[in-house]
Design a protein around this motif. Structure first.
Motif, PDB file in Angstrom:
ATOM      1  N   ASP A  46       7.220  13.776  -7.874  1.00  0.00           N
ATOM      2  CA  ASP A  46       7.690  13.455  -6.525  1.00  0.00           C
ATOM      3  C   ASP A  46       6.842  12.338  -5.917  1.00  0.00           C
ATOM      4  N   PRO A  47       7.457  11.167  -5.652  1.00  0.00           N
ATOM      5  CA  PRO A  47       6.692  10.057  -5.084  1.00  0.00           C
ATOM      6  C   PRO A  47       6.512  10.161  -3.567  1.00  0.00           C
ATOM      7  N   LEU A  48       7.117  11.170  -2.958  1.00  0.00           N
ATOM      8  CA  LEU A  48       7.096  11.323  -1.495  1.00  0.00           C
ATOM      9  C   LEU A  48       7.636  10.069  -0.809  1.00  0.00           C
ATOM     10  N   TRP A  49       8.700   9.532  -1.384  1.00  0.00           N
ATOM     11  CA  TRP A  49       9.357   8.326  -0.874  1.00  0.00           C
ATOM     12  C   TRP A  49      10.125   8.680   0.389  1.00  0.00           C
ATOM     13  N   ASP A  50       9.717   8.124   1.500  1.00  0.00           N
ATOM     14  CA  ASP A  50      10.401   8.373   2.765  1.00  0.00           C
ATOM     15  C   ASP A  50      10.040   7.270   3.752  1.00  0.00           C
ATOM     16  N   LEU A  90      10.088   5.716  -9.074  1.00  0.00           N
ATOM     17  CA  LEU A  90      11.135   6.002  -8.081  1.00  0.00           C
ATOM     18  C   LEU A  90      12.464   6.351  -8.737  1.00  0.00           C
ATOM     19  N   ASN A  91      12.502   6.284 -10.046  1.00  0.00           N
ATOM     20  CA  ASN A  91      13.751   6.493 -10.772  1.00  0.00           C
ATOM     21  C   ASN A  91      13.658   7.699 -11.699  1.00  0.00           C
ATOM     22  N   THR A  92      12.822   8.662 -11.350  1.00  0.00           N
ATOM     23  CA  THR A  92      12.578   9.826 -12.200  1.00  0.00           C
ATOM     24  C   THR A  92      13.220  11.070 -11.601  1.00  0.00           C
ATOM     25  N   HIS A  93      14.017  11.762 -12.413  1.00  0.00           N
ATOM     26  CA  HIS A  93      14.657  13.007 -11.980  1.00  0.00           C
ATOM     27  C   HIS A  93      13.580  14.031 -11.680  1.00  0.00           C
ATOM     28  N   PRO A  94      13.665  14.834 -10.698  1.00  0.00           N
ATOM     29  CA  PRO A  94      14.769  15.047  -9.764  1.00  0.00           C
ATOM     30  C   PRO A  94      14.630  14.251  -8.460  1.00  0.00           C
ATOM     31  N   HIS A  95      13.717  13.301  -8.423  1.00  0.00           N
ATOM     32  CA  HIS A  95      13.450  12.573  -7.174  1.00  0.00           C
ATOM     33  C   HIS A  95      13.917  11.118  -7.211  1.00  0.00           C
ATOM     34  N   ILE A 150      15.595   7.796  -6.480  1.00  0.00           N
ATOM     35  CA  ILE A 150      16.217   7.317  -5.243  1.00  0.00           C
ATOM     36  C   ILE A 150      17.514   6.577  -5.519  1.00  0.00           C
ATOM     37  N   GLY A 151      17.714   6.131  -6.735  1.00  0.00           N
ATOM     38  CA  GLY A 151      18.915   5.370  -7.061  1.00  0.00           C
ATOM     39  C   GLY A 151      19.689   5.985  -8.193  1.00  0.00           C
ATOM     40  N   SER A 152      19.993   7.239  -8.072  1.00  0.00           N
ATOM     41  CA  SER A 152      20.590   7.958  -9.200  1.00  0.00           C
ATOM     42  C   SER A 152      22.043   7.577  -9.479  1.00  0.00           C
ATOM     43  N   PHE A 153      22.684   6.789  -8.612  1.00  0.00           N
ATOM     44  CA  PHE A 153      24.083   6.432  -8.826  1.00  0.00           C
ATOM     45  C   PHE A 153      24.276   4.986  -9.269  1.00  0.00           C
ATOM     46  N   GLY A 154      23.216   4.262  -9.467  1.00  0.00           N
ATOM     47  CA  GLY A 154      23.361   2.858  -9.814  1.00  0.00           C
ATOM     48  C   GLY A 154      22.263   2.433 -10.760  1.00  0.00           C
ATOM     49  N   PRO A 155      22.056   1.133 -10.843  1.00  0.00           N
ATOM     50  CA  PRO A 155      20.974   0.640 -11.691  1.00  0.00           C
ATOM     51  C   PRO A 155      19.618   1.087 -11.139  1.00  0.00           C
ATOM     52  N   ALA A 156      18.604   0.947 -11.937  1.00  0.00           N
ATOM     53  CA  ALA A 156      17.248   1.314 -11.521  1.00  0.00           C
ATOM     54  C   ALA A 156      16.847   0.521 -10.281  1.00  0.00           C
ATOM     55  N   PRO A 157      16.063   1.131  -9.390  1.00  0.00           N
ATOM     56  CA  PRO A 157      15.593   0.403  -8.205  1.00  0.00           C
ATOM     57  C   PRO A 157      14.831  -0.863  -8.605  1.00  0.00           C
ATOM     58  N   THR A 158      14.933  -1.870  -7.763  1.00  0.00           N
ATOM     59  CA  THR A 158      14.225  -3.126  -7.971  1.00  0.00           C
ATOM     60  C   THR A 158      13.475  -3.459  -6.689  1.00  0.00           C
ATOM     61  N   ALA A 159      12.677  -4.511  -6.746  1.00  0.00           N
ATOM     62  CA  ALA A 159      11.918  -4.891  -5.557  1.00  0.00           C
ATOM     63  C   ALA A 159      11.648  -6.379  -5.553  1.00  0.00           C
ATOM     64  N   GLU A 213       0.825  -1.208   0.000  1.00  0.00           N
ATOM     65  CA  GLU A 213       0.000   0.000   0.000  1.00  0.00           C
ATOM     66  C   GLU A 213       0.863   1.265   0.000  1.00  0.00           C
ATOM     67  N   TYR A 214       1.990   1.223   0.683  1.00  0.00           N
ATOM     68  CA  TYR A 214       2.892   2.378   0.706  1.00  0.00           C
ATOM     69  C   TYR A 214       3.468   2.617  -0.685  1.00  0.00           C
ATOM     70  N   LEU A 215       3.865   1.542  -1.346  1.00  0.00           N
ATOM     71  CA  LEU A 215       4.404   1.660  -2.700  1.00  0.00           C
ATOM     72  C   LEU A 215       3.337   2.210  -3.647  1.00  0.00           C
ATOM     73  N   ALA A 216       2.097   1.749  -3.493  1.00  0.00           N
ATOM     74  CA  ALA A 216       0.991   2.258  -4.320  1.00  0.00           C
ATOM     75  C   ALA A 216       0.755   3.742  -4.049  1.00  0.00           C
ATOM     76  N   SER A 217       0.858   4.151  -2.794  1.00  0.00           N
ATOM     77  CA  SER A 217       0.693   5.555  -2.434  1.00  0.00           C
ATOM     78  C   SER A 217       1.794   6.411  -3.061  1.00  0.00           C
ATOM     79  N   CYS A 218       3.016   5.905  -3.048  1.00  0.00           N
ATOM     80  CA  CYS A 218       4.132   6.631  -3.675  1.00  0.00           C
ATOM     81  C   CYS A 218       3.919   6.749  -5.181  1.00  0.00           C
ATOM     82  N   ARG A 219       3.419   5.692  -5.779  1.00  0.00           N
ATOM     83  CA  ARG A 219       3.136   5.717  -7.228  1.00  0.00           C
ATOM     84  C   ARG A 219       2.067   6.764  -7.528  1.00  0.00           C
ATOM     85  N   GLN A 220       1.028   6.812  -6.702  1.00  0.00           N
ATOM     86  CA  GLN A 220      -0.039   7.810  -6.869  1.00  0.00           C
ATOM     87  C   GLN A 220       0.496   9.225  -6.703  1.00  0.00           C
TER      88      GLN A 220
END
Length: 174
Positions: free
Chosen positions: A29-33, A81-86, A88-97, A13-20
């Motif tokens: 901004d996914p408000l990832w925190d 979660l991989n969209t500039h300027p927010h 979260i993994g701007s120094f490596g491969p795209a985030p995974t789960a 649900e948190y991931l869905a909220s961030c996507r929304q």
């Protein structure tokens, strides 16, 4: 600043909220925190943990589970979660789960790994062990074995906690 691997335990649900939030925000901004208690910084240990498992003779099933626990899976779309300027993994491969079911399986298999026994298969001399492990293991203060064991134990406990709570695990390099 060093690039380190990060993991977060989150409910679906948190991931869905961030996507929304990302979809609704003008700048994505996914408000990832996620709560700090549900984030694990593995430093740059993943390569060393995996290599120590390989050198110690970890069987294919558990080695695959360890790799998945460290690499994640791309089945869950985390593009938001991989969209500039927010990003979260701007120094490596795209985030995974990993899904809650994948987390449960990884936790089960990680729990079956006797990591101290794997490390016992390495040379007792820390310099020799570091040479075999590679990836900068020779620069670890206190020796690579303690470092690798500490990070593997943290990873196993992190997945155990995520499994108990039926959470997903998101992974990225930052």
């Amino acid at each position: 600043m060093a690039v380190t691997q990060q993991l977060a335990r989150v409910p679906a649900e948190y991931l869905a909220s961030c996507r929304q939030s990302a979809d609704a925000s003008p700048d994505g901004d996914p408000l990832w925190d996620p709560p700090s208690t549900d984030v694990l910084d593995l430093d740059w240990a993943p390569f060393l943990v995996e290599r120590a498992g390989e050198l110690g003779g970890l069987d294919d099933v558990r080695r695959s589970a360890l790799r998945q626990a460290l690499d994640g899976d791309t089945a869950i779309d985390l593009g938001f979660l991989n969209t500039h300027p927010h990003a979260i993994g701007s120094f490596g491969p795209a985030p995974t789960a990993l899904s809650a079911a994948q987390v449960a399986r990884a936790a089960e298999l990680l729990g079956q790994i006797d990591f101290p026994a794997l490390l016992d298969a390495l040379p007792t001399d820390e310099a020799e062990a570091a040479s075999l492990i590679g990836s900068g293991a020779d620069k670890i203060v206190g020796g690579p074995k303690k470092y690798v064991l500490r990070h593997f134990t943290a990873l196993r406990e992190f997945y155990r906690g995520a499994s108990r709570r039926q959470l997903l695990v998101v992974l990225w390099w930052d």
